[in-house]
Design an enzyme around this catalytic site. Structure first.
Site, PDB file in Angstrom:
ATOM      1  N   GLY A 159       0.829  -1.214   0.000  1.00 22.06           N
ATOM      2  CA  GLY A 159       0.000   0.000   0.000  1.00 22.06           C
ATOM      3  C   GLY A 159       0.857   1.256   0.000  1.00 22.06           C
TER       4      GLY A 159
ATOM      5  N   ARG B  99      13.424  10.155  -2.776  1.00 23.27           N
ATOM      6  CA  ARG B  99      14.312  11.313  -3.018  1.00 23.27           C
ATOM      7  C   ARG B  99      15.604  11.181  -2.201  1.00 23.27           C
ATOM      8  NH1 ARG B  99      14.781  15.947   0.086  1.00 23.27           N
ATOM      9  NH2 ARG B  99      15.283  17.906  -0.987  1.00 23.27           N
ATOM     10  N   ALA B 100      15.454  10.821  -0.919  1.00 26.59           N
ATOM     11  CA  ALA B 100      16.633  10.701  -0.054  1.00 26.59           C
ATOM     12  C   ALA B 100      17.551   9.574  -0.525  1.00 26.59           C
ATOM     13  CB  ALA B 100      16.199  10.462   1.388  1.00 26.59           C
TER      14      ALA B 100
ATOM     15  N   ARG C 293       1.111  -5.025  -5.317  1.00 29.98           N
ATOM     16  CA  ARG C 293       1.448  -6.276  -4.639  1.00 29.98           C
ATOM     17  C   ARG C 293       1.692  -7.285  -5.760  1.00 29.98           C
ATOM     18  NH1 ARG C 293      -2.889  -3.992  -1.348  1.00 29.98           N
ATOM     19  NH2 ARG C 293      -1.924  -3.336   0.612  1.00 29.98           N
TER      20      ARG C 293
ATOM     21  N   ASP D  42       5.745  -5.563   5.792  1.00 29.58           N
ATOM     22  CA  ASP D  42       6.315  -6.892   6.052  1.00 29.58           C
ATOM     23  C   ASP D  42       6.364  -7.780   4.814  1.00 29.58           C
ATOM     24  OD1 ASP D  42       6.926  -6.497   8.669  1.00 29.58           O
ATOM     25  OD2 ASP D  42       5.094  -7.405   9.461  1.00 29.58           O
TER      26      ASP D  42
ATOM     27  N   THR E 231       4.208   2.270   5.647  1.00 33.27           N
ATOM     28  CA  THR E 231       2.787   1.884   5.683  1.00 33.27           C
ATOM     29  C   THR E 231       2.085   2.800   6.674  1.00 33.27           C
ATOM     30  OG1 THR E 231       1.202   0.262   6.515  1.00 33.27           O
ATOM     31  CG2 THR E 231       3.441  -0.027   7.264  1.00 33.27           C
ATOM     32  N   ILE E 232       0.857   3.179   6.351  1.00 34.51           N
ATOM     33  CA  ILE E 232       0.145   4.069   7.277  1.00 34.51           C
ATOM     34  C   ILE E 232      -0.234   3.359   8.574  1.00 34.51           C
ATOM     35  CG2 ILE E 232      -0.788   5.518   5.430  1.00 34.51           C
ATOM     36  CD1 ILE E 232      -3.555   4.131   6.091  1.00 34.51           C
ATOM     37  N   ASP E 233      -0.180   2.020   8.588  1.00 41.46           N
ATOM     38  CA  ASP E 233      -0.710   1.270   9.735  1.00 41.46           C
ATOM     39  C   ASP E 233       0.204   1.244  10.960  1.00 41.46           C
ATOM     40  OD1 ASP E 233      -2.793   0.681   8.084  1.00 41.46           O
ATOM     41  OD2 ASP E 233      -2.335  -1.439   7.842  1.00 41.46           O
TER      42      ASP E 233
ATOM     43  N   ASP F 159       2.305  -0.916  11.633  1.00 45.53           N
ATOM     44  CA  ASP F 159       2.198  -2.282  12.171  1.00 45.53           C
ATOM     45  C   ASP F 159       3.433  -3.132  11.882  1.00 45.53           C
ATOM     46  OD1 ASP F 159       1.861  -2.501   9.459  1.00 45.53           O
ATOM     47  OD2 ASP F 159       0.137  -3.842   9.553  1.00 45.53           O
TER      48      ASP F 159
ATOM     49  N   ARG G 207      -5.808  -2.812   9.032  1.00 46.61           N
ATOM     50  CA  ARG G 207      -6.367  -4.159   8.857  1.00 46.61           C
ATOM     51  C   ARG G 207      -5.969  -5.075  10.014  1.00 46.61           C
ATOM     52  NH1 ARG G 207      -5.258  -6.104   3.051  1.00 46.61           N
ATOM     53  NH2 ARG G 207      -3.300  -5.146   3.666  1.00 46.61           N
TER      54      ARG G 207
ATOM     55  N   GLY H 245     -10.825  13.007  20.730  1.00 47.60           N
ATOM     56  CA  GLY H 245     -11.726  12.960  21.884  1.00 47.60           C
ATOM     57  C   GLY H 245     -12.844  11.958  21.711  1.00 47.60           C
TER      58      GLY H 245
ATOM     59  N   HIS I 230     -23.620  14.467  21.888  1.00 52.68           N
ATOM     60  CA  HIS I 230     -23.164  13.742  20.690  1.00 52.68           C
ATOM     61  C   HIS I 230     -21.954  12.876  21.036  1.00 52.68           C
ATOM     62  CE1 HIS I 230     -20.641  17.335  20.663  1.00 52.68           C
ATOM     63  NE2 HIS I 230     -19.763  16.613  19.998  1.00 52.68           N
TER      64      HIS I 230
ATOM     65  N   GLU J 264     -10.479  -0.690  11.406  1.00 56.86           N
ATOM     66  CA  GLU J 264     -10.881  -1.491  10.240  1.00 56.86           C
ATOM     67  C   GLU J 264     -10.889  -3.001  10.531  1.00 56.86           C
ATOM     68  OE1 GLU J 264      -7.997  -1.122   7.135  1.00 56.86           O
ATOM     69  OE2 GLU J 264      -9.120  -2.377   5.755  1.00 56.86           O
TER      70      GLU J 264
ATOM     71  N   HIS K  20      -9.641   5.001   1.928  1.00 59.18           N
ATOM     72  CA  HIS K  20      -8.358   5.344   1.296  1.00 59.18           C
ATOM     73  C   HIS K  20      -7.992   6.815   1.351  1.00 59.18           C
ATOM     74  CE1 HIS K  20      -8.807   1.248  -0.157  1.00 59.18           C
ATOM     75  NE2 HIS K  20      -7.506   1.271  -0.381  1.00 59.18           N
TER      76      HIS K  20
ATOM     77  N   GLN L 257      -7.282   8.224   3.822  1.00 61.70           N
ATOM     78  CA  GLN L 257      -6.189   8.246   4.816  1.00 61.70           C
ATOM     79  C   GLN L 257      -4.830   7.932   4.196  1.00 61.70           C
ATOM     80  OE1 GLN L 257      -7.944   6.022   8.580  1.00 61.70           O
ATOM     81  NE2 GLN L 257      -9.004   5.479   6.711  1.00 61.70           N
TER      82      GLN L 257
HETATM   83  O1  F6P Z   1      -1.708  -1.493   4.923  1.00 59.38           O
HETATM   84  C1  F6P Z   1      -2.255  -0.266   4.619  1.00 59.38           C
HETATM   85  C2  F6P Z   1      -3.734  -0.407   4.332  1.00 59.38           C
HETATM   86  O2  F6P Z   1      -4.240   0.859   4.006  1.00 59.38           O
HETATM   87  C3  F6P Z   1      -4.559  -1.044   5.439  1.00 59.38           C
HETATM   88  O3  F6P Z   1      -4.861  -0.160   6.486  1.00 59.38           O
HETATM   89  C4  F6P Z   1      -5.752  -1.512   4.667  1.00 59.38           C
HETATM   90  O4  F6P Z   1      -6.381  -2.585   5.305  1.00 59.38           O
HETATM   91  C5  F6P Z   1      -5.150  -1.949   3.360  1.00 59.38           C
HETATM   92  O5  F6P Z   1      -3.939  -1.248   3.212  1.00 59.38           O
HETATM   93  C6  F6P Z   1      -6.025  -1.715   2.164  1.00 59.38           C
HETATM   94  O6  F6P Z   1      -5.420  -2.249   1.053  1.00 59.38           O
HETATM   95  P1  F6P Z   1      -5.904  -1.949  -0.434  1.00 59.38           P
HETATM   96  O7  F6P Z   1      -5.446  -0.571  -0.804  1.00 59.38           O
HETATM   97  O8  F6P Z   1      -5.245  -2.998  -1.243  1.00 59.38           O
HETATM   98  O9  F6P Z   1      -7.394  -2.022  -0.436  1.00 59.38           O
END
Ligand code: F6P
Length: 320
Positions: free
Chosen positions: A12, A22-23, A73, A104, A126-128, A130, A172, A186, A216, A223, A250, A252
């Protein structure tokens, strides 16, 4: 010294990948190396979708989200035939080392190539957030800030209607975005795969705090839990408070990287090339105690990352 290196982005996309490319490019050129940009992840290595990168071709990308090298991928690369094709291509074009920016899955590919004599260094992108060996992955800060901006907007409409806004953020396999964006916005409650949750209790707390004047609610859902529409529906049924679910998705993954992402991407890109210049491969660049370091890829892949339970508990303690 190694003469030609490649750089690719895989898995992703994440904001800050361009800053890392660039670096890598500029550090390598300053050391007298030739740099090749491999496009669409490992696919580019198998298909020869490769371009030369120069100081100027990586100009004007540091501020851009996405990846100028494209990403994918690659299923073929998961087979030994695919890896052999990639190694052949490396030999054909004189590619001695590769910087792999991704998660990974991408590092497993880098380990396979390293085992066949192509020096590979991974950079966590990766944004996760993880990836176990590192406290930080490129793209995480931007993604959290994007989520935060969106939830602030959702709060406006939830407040206007006295509603409950159930917001699903990405992650994920990990709830790091949910916990951090959750505490920052919050959120009334954070639901992640790492921690048990009970919708009856959440509904009860909502009704109790309604009595104290809270009108509210923001419920942050990771996810990995999924079912945010179902959660909204159940909470509405149990409380009588109108609820709406929003999946941020997406959005994000895009956008201009934050300072943190640009700085860390630049540091990690520079560090990765320093390793290759010393003839070192089969490593993953990582952040530990706020410093850049590196690990053997297999060791990195076997590590476990603790969940931020303390932060999760604080968020819940101050939510009502
Ligand atoms: O690993 C980054 C991520 O954005 C996860 O948060 C999300 O589950 C997954 O990729 C989504 O993958 P795709 O862009 O293949 O739908």
């Amino acid at each position: 010294m190694i003469k030609t290196i490649g750089v690719l982005t895989s898995g992703g996309d994440a904001p800050g990948m361009n800053a890392a490319v660039r670096a890598v490019t500029r550090t390598a050129i300053s050391k007298g190396m030739k740099v090749l940009g491999i496009r669409r992840g490992y696919n580019g290595l198998i298909n020869g979708d490769i371009i030369e990168l120069t100081e100027r071709s990586v100009s004007d990308i540091i501020q851009k989200g996405g990846t100028c090298l494209y990403t994918a991928r690659c299923h073929e690369f998961r087979t030994s035939e695919g890896v052999d094709l990639a190694v052949e291509k490396c030999k054909e074009i004189g590619l001695e080392g590769i910087v792999v920016i991704g998660g990974d899955g991408s590092f497993r590919g880098a380990a396979d190539l390293s085992a066949k004599g192509i020096l590979c260094v991974g950079i966590p992108g990766t944004i996760d957030n993880d990836i176990s060996c590192t406290e930080y992955t490129i793209g995480y800060d931007t993604a959290m800030n994007t989520a935060l901006e969106m939830v602030d907007k959702l709060r406006d409409t939830a407040q206007s209607h006295d509603r409950c806004s159930v917001v699903e953020v990405m992650g994920r396999n990990a709830g790091y975005i949910a916990v951090n964006a959750g505490i920052a916005c919050g959120a009334t409650e954070i639901i992640t795969q790492e921690m048990p949750y009970d919708l009856d209790n959440i509904a009860k707390k909502m009704l109790e705090t309604r009595k104290s004047g809270k009108q509210h609610f923001i419920i942050m859902v990771s996810e990995g839990i999924g079912n945010s529409s179902e959660i909204a529906h159940i909470l509405q049924e149990k409380t009588g408070i109108e609820a709406r679910a929003t999946i941020l998705g997406h959005v994000q993954r895009g956008g201009s990287p934050t300072v943190r992402d640009r700085v860390i991407a630049s540091q990690m890109g520079h560090y990765a090339v320093e390793l290759l210049a010393q003839g070192i491969g089969n490593r993953v660049v990582a952040m530990q105690n706020n410093s850049i370091t590196d690990f053997d890829i297999q060791e990195a892949l076997s590590m476990k990352k603790p969940f931020e339970e303390d932060l999760y508990n604080i968020a819940r303690e101050i939510a009502f």
